[in-house]
Design an enzyme around this catalytic site. Structure first.
Site, short mmCIF file in Angstrom:
data_model
loop_
_atom_site.label_atom_id
_atom_site.label_comp_id
_atom_site.label_asym_id
_atom_site.label_seq_id
_atom_site.Cartn_x
_atom_site.Cartn_y
_atom_site.Cartn_z
N SER A 1 -60.65 60.27 32.35
CA SER A 1 -60.36 60.00 33.88
C SER A 1 -60.81 58.88 33.73
O SER A 1 -60.96 58.13 34.43
CB SER A 1 -60.54 61.23 34.98
OG SER A 1 -60.34 61.65 35.59
N HIS B 1 -53.47 58.77 30.33
CA HIS B 1 -54.20 59.29 31.43
C HIS B 1 -52.82 60.74 32.60
O HIS B 1 -52.60 59.67 33.18
CB HIS B 1 -54.41 58.75 32.16
CG HIS B 1 -55.57 58.97 33.46
ND1 HIS B 1 -55.78 58.73 34.34
CD2 HIS B 1 -56.42 60.00 33.72
CE1 HIS B 1 -57.11 58.81 35.41
NE2 HIS B 1 -57.00 60.08 34.88
N GLU C 1 -51.08 56.44 33.18
CA GLU C 1 -51.61 55.70 32.02
C GLU C 1 -51.89 55.55 30.61
O GLU C 1 -52.16 56.49 29.96
CB GLU C 1 -52.90 55.29 32.45
CG GLU C 1 -53.14 54.67 34.10
CD GLU C 1 -54.20 54.82 34.74
OE1 GLU C 1 -54.85 54.16 35.98
OE2 GLU C 1 -55.28 55.89 33.77
N ASN D 1 -58.61 54.92 38.86
CA ASN D 1 -60.31 54.92 38.76
C ASN D 1 -60.82 54.04 38.77
O ASN D 1 -61.79 54.29 39.63
CB ASN D 1 -60.71 56.29 37.61
CG ASN D 1 -59.82 57.63 38.04
OD1 ASN D 1 -59.60 57.98 39.37
ND2 ASN D 1 -59.58 58.38 37.40
P1 NAD Z 1 -61.45 71.79 34.23
O1 NAD Z 1 -62.80 72.34 34.48
O2 NAD Z 1 -60.33 72.45 35.31
O3 NAD Z 1 -60.33 72.53 32.92
C1 NAD Z 1 -61.45 72.30 31.80
C2 NAD Z 1 -61.25 73.19 30.98
O4 NAD Z 1 -61.83 72.73 29.18
C3 NAD Z 1 -61.52 74.59 31.08
O5 NAD Z 1 -60.85 75.84 30.97
C4 NAD Z 1 -62.72 74.60 29.47
O6 NAD Z 1 -62.31 76.17 29.88
C5 NAD Z 1 -61.96 74.33 29.21
N1 NAD Z 1 -62.51 73.76 27.47
C6 NAD Z 1 -64.54 72.96 28.09
N2 NAD Z 1 -64.62 73.10 26.66
C7 NAD Z 1 -63.20 73.01 25.29
C8 NAD Z 1 -63.22 73.35 24.45
N3 NAD Z 1 -63.91 72.90 23.54
N4 NAD Z 1 -61.62 73.27 23.81
C9 NAD Z 1 -60.86 73.68 24.38
N5 NAD Z 1 -61.10 74.14 25.57
C10 NAD Z 1 -62.11 73.79 26.67
O7 NAD Z 1 -60.85 70.49 33.95
P2 NAD Z 1 -60.01 69.62 34.49
O8 NAD Z 1 -60.13 68.80 35.63
O9 NAD Z 1 -58.94 69.78 34.10
O10 NAD Z 1 -60.20 67.90 33.62
C11 NAD Z 1 -60.27 67.48 32.52
C12 NAD Z 1 -59.87 66.41 31.80
O11 NAD Z 1 -59.02 65.81 32.28
C13 NAD Z 1 -61.60 65.89 32.43
O12 NAD Z 1 -61.60 64.87 30.76
C14 NAD Z 1 -60.56 65.36 33.68
O13 NAD Z 1 -62.04 63.90 34.20
C15 NAD Z 1 -59.41 65.09 33.55
N6 NAD Z 1 -58.82 64.71 34.58
C16 NAD Z 1 -58.63 65.50 35.37
C17 NAD Z 1 -58.64 65.02 36.88
C18 NAD Z 1 -58.64 66.10 38.20
O14 NAD Z 1 -57.96 65.74 39.10
N7 NAD Z 1 -59.00 67.86 38.15
C19 NAD Z 1 -57.33 64.38 37.06
C20 NAD Z 1 -56.67 63.50 35.96
C21 NAD Z 1 -57.76 63.19 34.29
#
Ligand code: NAD
Length: 295
Positions: A131, A152, A164, A202
């Site tokens: 993000s 993104h 993005e 962001n």
């Molecule tokens: P989340 O907490 O829902 O999921 C993260 C997942 O990654 C978990 O299931 C965890 O077990 C897994 N994980 C951790 N280490 C790992 C590894 N080494 N190998 C494989 N899996 C692993 O988080 P999220 O909201 O899905 O966010 C994930 C990414 O997306 C982050 O970088 C976040 O900034 C980005 N993002 C989030 C949003 C949002 O609104 N939540 C929007 C855009 C981007």
């Protein structure tokens, strides 16, 4: 001439099979959207329960489409069968692109990306769904940063049109072209942006959330702010609810990255309302409690 030929070949490199690392809110959504649009995907996580949740979410989204008569059971089964959940790194071998969507922590992402690069083919593209973390910072973990950029997506992935595509200093034009084509294939509108912490959306959103958290710290009721932003200002959701949807832990990590990236513009406040909720393990909708409680 040879170089141009190689570039032309890369520019048309079609993504026929993808992998997503992380089956959380975003990874699960990206896997579903890719499979739904006809690109089979391997979904890799370190936790079986996360993989199960990712598959259940895909079923839920399609269940609603089936109920509304917008999808039949055959298509639903086909989409589900083109998502392959795995706990093994080796499961991602042979894919054209790996989309990293693990926790918003530069060290964890760095390790995961370096490990992936050592496993996949030399022409596999690597992208991060980070993000806020600068793509050039993440690229330092890779031997060949020309095949790496940001991709993104926004939450919920199946509904939000924007992607993005973040071009790092060393990202090749062929990589950008292939990622834009994949985003388009997924039914999304891609914009190509230059690298900086937070990219475009962001950089706008997190100062807004910091402003909100500051008001809550001063004693203003968060639900009251939400009501004004939603009902009178007309936004689809207020900042407290939005933080719960994003994930309080993710919002907290992003705030730190943005404050470090823009120290004169964003406060680095480790005791803000969002940081306090994260410390209390109130992660938002993903664990049923954040600013609000969810049944
Ligand atoms: P989340 O907490 O829902 O999921 C993260 C997942 O990654 C978990 O299931 C965890 O077990 C897994 N994980 C951790 N280490 C790992 C590894 N080494 N190998 C494989 N899996 C692993 O988080 P999220 O909201 O899905 O966010 C994930 C990414 O997306 C982050 O970088 C976040 O900034 C980005 N993002 C989030 C949003 C949002 O609104 N939540 C929007 C855009 C981007």
């Amino acid at each position: 001439k040879g170089k141009a030929k190689k570039a032309a070949k890369l520019a048309t490199k079609e993504i026929k099979r993808a992998a997503v690392l992380g089956a959380g809110i975003m990874g699960g959504g990206i896997a579903y959207q890719s499979a739904y649009k006809g690109v089979p995907v391997v979904m890799k996580d370190i936790r079986q329960d996360a993989l199960d949740l990712g598959m259940n979410e895909a079923s839920k989204i399609m269940g609603k489409l089936v109920d509304r008569g917008r999808m039949d059971h055959k298509k639903m089964a086909k989409v589900l069968s083109s998502i392959t959940p795995t706990l093994l790194d080796e499961g991602v071998k042979g894919v054209d692109i790996v989309v990293e969507a693990v926790v918003e922590n530069p060290d964890v992402k760095g390790k995961v990306l370096a490990q992936m690069e050592s496993i996949v083919d030399t022409d596999t593209i690597l992208v991060s769904n980070t993000s806020t973390i600068s793509i050039d910072r993440l690229a330092k973990n890779l031997k060949d940063p020309s095949r790496f950029c940001g991709m993104h997506f926004f939450n919920p992935v199946h509904k939000m049109p924007l992607v993005e595509v973040i071009r790092g200093e060393k990202t090749s034009e062929e990589t950008v072209a292939a990622v834009v084509a994949y985003a388009t294939r997924m039914g999304k509108t891609a914009i190509v942006v230059n690298d900086c912490p937070g990219f475009l959306v962001n950089r706008v959103l997190f100062p807004y959330l910091a402003g909100f958290a500051g008001m809550v710290d001063e004693g203003v009721d968060f639900a009251g702010i939400d009501k004004v932003m939603e009902r009178q200002f007309g936004w689809p959701m207020g900042p407290a609810y939005l933080s719960d949807v994003v994930g309080i832990d993710t919002a907290d990590h992003c705030t730190v990255v943005m404050a470090d990236g823009f120290p004169s513009r964003m406060p680095r406040d480790t005791s803000s309302a969002i940081a306090k909720l994260a410390a209390a393990e109130r992660y938002g909708q993903k664990n049923g409690k954040g600013f609000y409680n969810y049944g």
